[in-house]
Design a protein around this motif. Structure first.
Motif, short mmCIF file in Angstrom:
data_model
loop_
_atom_site.label_atom_id
_atom_site.label_comp_id
_atom_site.label_asym_id
_atom_site.label_seq_id
_atom_site.Cartn_x
_atom_site.Cartn_y
_atom_site.Cartn_z
N UNK A 29 -31.04 100.07 6.48
CA UNK A 29 -32.39 100.04 5.91
C UNK A 29 -32.84 98.66 5.43
N UNK A 30 -32.29 97.61 5.96
CA UNK A 30 -32.73 96.29 5.56
C UNK A 30 -33.11 95.49 6.81
N UNK A 31 -33.60 94.31 6.59
CA UNK A 31 -34.13 93.49 7.67
C UNK A 31 -33.05 92.96 8.62
N UNK A 32 -31.81 92.83 8.16
CA UNK A 32 -30.82 92.09 8.91
C UNK A 32 -29.71 92.90 9.57
N UNK A 33 -29.45 94.09 9.12
CA UNK A 33 -28.27 94.83 9.59
C UNK A 33 -28.24 95.06 11.10
N UNK A 34 -29.34 95.51 11.67
CA UNK A 34 -29.35 95.74 13.12
C UNK A 34 -29.21 94.43 13.90
N UNK A 38 -26.25 93.74 16.52
CA UNK A 38 -26.61 93.23 17.85
C UNK A 38 -25.84 91.95 18.16
N UNK A 39 -25.78 91.03 17.21
CA UNK A 39 -25.09 89.76 17.42
C UNK A 39 -23.60 89.97 17.68
N UNK A 40 -22.98 90.86 16.92
CA UNK A 40 -21.55 91.14 17.11
C UNK A 40 -21.34 91.85 18.45
N UNK A 41 -22.23 92.76 18.80
CA UNK A 41 -22.11 93.45 20.09
C UNK A 41 -22.25 92.47 21.26
N UNK A 50 -22.35 84.38 13.84
CA UNK A 50 -23.30 85.42 13.43
C UNK A 50 -24.49 84.78 12.73
N UNK A 51 -24.21 83.80 11.86
CA UNK A 51 -25.28 83.08 11.14
C UNK A 51 -26.24 82.43 12.14
N UNK A 52 -25.70 81.77 13.14
CA UNK A 52 -26.51 81.10 14.16
C UNK A 52 -27.33 82.12 14.95
N UNK A 53 -26.72 83.24 15.30
CA UNK A 53 -27.40 84.25 16.12
C UNK A 53 -28.49 84.99 15.36
N UNK A 54 -28.26 85.21 14.06
CA UNK A 54 -29.16 86.05 13.27
C UNK A 54 -30.20 85.23 12.51
N UNK A 55 -29.77 84.10 11.94
CA UNK A 55 -30.70 83.26 11.19
C UNK A 55 -30.98 83.71 9.77
N UNK A 56 -30.18 84.61 9.25
CA UNK A 56 -30.37 85.08 7.87
C UNK A 56 -29.89 84.01 6.90
N UNK A 57 -30.45 83.98 5.69
CA UNK A 57 -29.89 83.09 4.67
C UNK A 57 -28.41 83.44 4.44
N UNK A 58 -27.60 82.44 4.10
CA UNK A 58 -26.15 82.63 3.96
C UNK A 58 -25.80 83.73 2.96
N UNK A 59 -26.47 83.74 1.80
CA UNK A 59 -26.14 84.75 0.79
C UNK A 59 -26.48 86.16 1.28
N UNK A 61 -26.64 87.08 4.51
CA UNK A 61 -25.70 87.42 5.57
C UNK A 61 -24.37 87.89 4.98
N UNK A 62 -23.87 87.19 3.98
CA UNK A 62 -22.61 87.59 3.34
C UNK A 62 -22.71 88.98 2.75
N UNK A 63 -23.82 89.26 2.08
CA UNK A 63 -24.01 90.59 1.48
C UNK A 63 -24.08 91.67 2.55
N UNK A 64 -24.80 91.41 3.65
CA UNK A 64 -24.93 92.41 4.72
C UNK A 64 -23.61 92.62 5.44
N UNK A 65 -22.86 91.56 5.68
CA UNK A 65 -21.55 91.72 6.30
C UNK A 65 -20.65 92.58 5.42
N UNK A 66 -20.70 92.36 4.13
CA UNK A 66 -19.92 93.17 3.19
C UNK A 66 -20.36 94.63 3.24
N UNK A 67 -21.69 94.85 3.24
CA UNK A 67 -22.23 96.23 3.29
C UNK A 67 -21.83 96.92 4.59
N UNK A 68 -21.95 96.23 5.71
CA UNK A 68 -21.61 96.82 7.01
C UNK A 68 -20.11 97.09 7.12
N UNK A 69 -19.31 96.25 6.48
CA UNK A 69 -17.86 96.47 6.46
C UNK A 69 -17.52 97.67 5.58
N UNK A 70 -18.12 97.72 4.40
CA UNK A 70 -17.86 98.84 3.48
C UNK A 70 -18.31 100.17 4.06
#
Length: 156
Positions: A29-34, A38-41, A50-59, A61-70
């Motif tokens: 439900x956020x702007x970056x997760x999909x 997609x980038x990992x796929x 992933x940062x280069x492919x997605x372009x999200x701010x670092x903080x 991206x870190x939070x979304x990676x943590x959420x997607x992992x959890x």
């Protein structure tokens, strides 16, 4: 309007019932997760890729990676011979990738002319494929307006 119900102040305060669709939407439900999935796929695995492919701010991206992992969509992988530490899709994440393919079909249909279309090749037969939502029972593709909600299901 026959399909609309009259809204009252009390009805605006109630939340929709929690069902499997709501759970699925909450997972992304956020702007970056999909974009991350997609980038990992598409082969990005390291944080910088992933940062280069997605372009999200670092903080973010870190939070979304943590959420997607959890949530079990991504899993970290340890460095192995010839492979650096990074992320990979779990089975849950690969299944989400199938949803993204259906979204891609929608994007292909409604993209502006200047936006390039990316085709995917089915490795089994070698042909371009288009994701299709089909009925599990009869195998026919589902079109808009050809389904309804089972109001007897729990939560409806």
């Amino acid at each position: 309007m026959p399909n609309q119900t009259k809204r009252t102040a009390d009805s605006l305060k109630t939340k929709p019932s929690r069902d499997s669709l709501a759970v699925a939407l909450d997972a992304i439900n956020d702007r970056w997760s999909l974009h991350i999935v997609r980038a990992v796929a598409f082969g990005a695995s390291r944080y910088t890729d992933i940062l280069r492919a997605v372009g999200a701010p670092r903080d973010v991206l870190s939070a979304r990676l943590r959420k997607l992992t959890e949530s079990g969509i991504l899993q970290p992988h340890s460095p192995e011979k010839g492979r650096l530490a990074g992320y990979e899709l779990t089975q849950k994440g690969r299944d989400l990738g199938r949803v993204i393919l259906v979204l891609k079909r929608w994007g292909d249909a409604y993209r502006e002319d200047a936006v390039p279309q990316v085709d995917f090749i089915h490795d089994v037969c070698g042909e371009v494929f288009v994701a299709e939502v089909c009925c599990q029972a009869c195998g026919e593709p589902i079109k808009s307006g050809e389904f309804s909600v089972d109001r007897t299901s729990p939560g409806c």
